[in-house]
Design an enzyme around this catalytic site. Structure first.
Site, short mmCIF file in Angstrom:
data_model
loop_
_atom_site.label_atom_id
_atom_site.label_comp_id
_atom_site.label_asym_id
_atom_site.label_seq_id
_atom_site.Cartn_x
_atom_site.Cartn_y
_atom_site.Cartn_z
N GLY A 290 0.78 -1.23 0.00
CA GLY A 290 0.00 0.00 0.00
C GLY A 290 0.81 1.28 0.00
N SER A 291 0.33 2.28 0.74
CA SER A 291 0.78 3.66 0.58
C SER A 291 2.22 3.94 1.00
CB SER A 291 -0.15 4.60 1.35
OG SER A 291 -1.42 4.65 0.72
N ILE A 292 2.87 3.00 1.67
CA ILE A 292 4.29 3.27 1.94
C ILE A 292 5.09 3.32 0.63
CG2 ILE A 292 4.42 2.48 4.34
CD1 ILE A 292 5.28 -0.21 3.43
#
Length: 562
Positions: A290-292
């Protein structure tokens, strides 16, 4: 004239006397024979005992050997394994192993029954079957018994069984760092993890007689104190957030040395496990994180020279590409700067940056920082990245925020470390390196970009609009990025089943260490206001870990730089 028996007067009395004399002589003779036999038996027993003692003395230390056709197992003498501070993690012990000579066993049923009381889990039926074949002259009963068990078995006085000393591996810290250390087989040969690495690199000595290895200990990069803190905090997090599993990593940002590597549920090095629940999720499983991944997108944009932290990005409308519509979970409704795209974790903003830079540049950047190539450490091969062949506009957008690409947490952390360590690619290692070592890997971004990126990472923890606010540890200059990724399911993604992750570095003015925490399927609880996002669970867990390990790593609290 009569014929028949001639009777001589007085003969009956003399015959009876003679018979009585013969009986007395015979009885005395039998007594003497019995006495001689008894003496001979005793002498034979003493001779057998003496012969056994001589044989044991010749072999040394009570080791038992058998002159039979079956070869005895070869032991593998292994060096000790210690952590970076010399604390013992694994060592060889000499332990007695029990075997039988079926030809000398008097009563196999009695033997099996009596041993069953001493040896838990002994398959008595299988043992009786093995002992029934008296042509066999060697049958293992139990490899590696405790001293107490061996003494109890000895006191049973059962014929046909003996002990042979063998080398067995011991792990003083129990399950700590179990996935990293790995396993050995019944003959003390490494089959996984660091133990297998020792065999593959010629650091194990095959021997026919048990003796401890004279090799110097193998020193790992692990810090047993840091490892304990990480595992303890992860276990507490699993209980608090009712998570199915968790991983944690602490790594030197510049040398690549791994100080802690944990995957829970853990494993016991003494008990090899193939259960899915105890798999090594840190390096043996690939996941969409995801957003990492927006770390890579923003760093790539900054290093391109086209964007600064203040460059505006218009995220007021959803992003349409290839028939798909990309939205933000919490739309802001205004233009954001690049820094705000990062802190507010905007999918639309990250997708727009990636589209502008192009699929070719994104693919090349991912390759350069080590996200898409094969990786291996001393603990074994790292699972290959899962990357569909298509890399067009839609894939460029989704990969900008961590979907459509599945990697191991370890490979992600190594790539992310290169963004904060001054811009050099690192190779993770479980072996201790000289103090002050730094990576000589390829430069992936400029030093200037890395410095500015670190300012951005810090702001995500200190600023009010940052998703990483709950990772802050006063005085330790923590910076980081959240990521909440929905797990794939049938026909799409499962909204309420996620992996929540937080990547951090500290101190951000000159990052020495990076950490990664991932919680698998955390549940909505009252303490998180029924939310399952990384900012609510993985971030505060990271703060607890850093607060505990910073003093151990000699990183002390200090005032913020103006």
């Amino acid at each position: 004239m009569t014929s028949g028996i001639i009777i001589t007067p007085g003969l009956p009395d003399r015959a009876l006397a003679a018979n009585a004399k013969r009986e007395r002589v015979s009885e005395a003779y039998l007594v003497r024979i019995r006495a001689v036999a008894a003496i001979a038996g005793v002498m034979l027993a003493f001779a057998l005992v003496a012969g056994q003692l001589v044989r044991l003395a010749i072999l040394g230390q009570g080791e038992v050997s058998v002159s039979m056709s079956q070869p005895m197992a070869i032991a593998f003498a292994r060096p000790d394994i210690v952590d970076r501070n010399g604390q013992l993690l694994a060592s060889d012990l000499i332990m007695p192993s029990l075997f039988a000579d079926p030809a000398l066993v008097v009563d196999k049923d009695e033997l099996a029954e009596k041993l069953g009381h001493v040896l838990p889990g002994l398959n008595q039926a299988e043992l009786r079957k093995s002992l029934a074949d008296r042509d066999k002259r060697f049958v293992w009963i139990r490899r590696g018994t405790s001293t107490r068990q061996a003494e109890a078995i000895h006191n049973l006085g059962l014929p046909g069984i003996e002990f042979r000393n063998e080398l067995k591996r011991a792990y003083p810290s129990g399950t700590l760092a179990g996935h990293v250390l790995g396993y050995v087989d019944i003959d003390n040969k490494g089959i996984a993890g660091i133990e297998r690495f020792l065999d593959e690199n010629g650091q194990v000595d095959p021997v026919h007689t048990p003796n401890l290895s004279n090799r110097p200990p193998v020193q790992l990069s692990l810090d047993i104190g840091v490892q304990h803190a990480v595992e303890e905090e992860l276990a507490a997090a699993m209980a608090t957030y009712e998570a199915r599993a968790a991983v944690g990593l602490v790594m030197d940002a510049k040398s690549g040395e791994i100080l802690a590597a944990a995957s829970l549920p853990g494993v016991d090095p003494l008990v090899p496990s193939l259960e899915r629940e105890t798999m090594d999720r840190l390096s043996g499983g690939t996941f969409e994180l995801g957003s990492i991944f927006k770390m890579f997108t923003v760093a790539m944009a900054m290093d391109s020279g086209k964007y600064t932290l203040d460059t505006p990005v218009d995220v007021r409308k959803p992003l349409s590409v290839g028939g798909f519509t990309i939205t933000d979970s919490h739309p802001i409704g205004r233009i954001l700067s690049v820094a705000e795209v990062f802190r507010r974790s905007s999918n639309v903003g990250a997708g727009m940056l990636a589209l502008d830079l192009g699929a070719g540049r994104q693919k090349e950047f991912f390759q350069r920082i080590g996200l898409t190539g094969a990786m291996k450490t001393e603990a074994g091969s790292v699972a290959d990245v899962q990357l569909p062949e298509r890399w067009e506009a839609v894939e460029t957008v989704t990969r900008s925020y961590g979907h459509g690409i599945a990697v191991t947490p370890l490979q992600f952390a190594a790539a992310a470390a290169s963004l904060v360590n001054g811009g050099k690619r690192i190779q993770p290692t479980y072996l201790r390196r000289p103090t002050g070592s730094e990576s000589d890997g390829e430069r992936v971004i400029s030093e200037e970009t890395s410095r500015k990126f670190n300012v951005l990472m810090r702001s995500n923890v200190t600023e009010r609009d940052g998703t990483g606010r709950r990772a802050n540890v006063p005085g330790l200059e923590v910076g980081g990025k959240t990521g909440t990724a929905e797990l794939p399911g049938k026909g799409g993604y499962k909204e309420k089943s996620v992996i929540s992750s937080f990547f951090a570095a500290f101190p951000m003015s000159n990052p020495k260490y990076v950490t990664l925490v991932s919680l698998f399927e955390p549940q909505p609880i009252k303490e998180t206001s029924m939310q399952i996002t990384a900012g609510r669970n993985a971030a505060p867990v990271t703060a607890k870990i850093i607060a505990r390990i910073a003093p151990q790593l000699d990183v002390t609290s200090r005032s913020e730089t103006p």
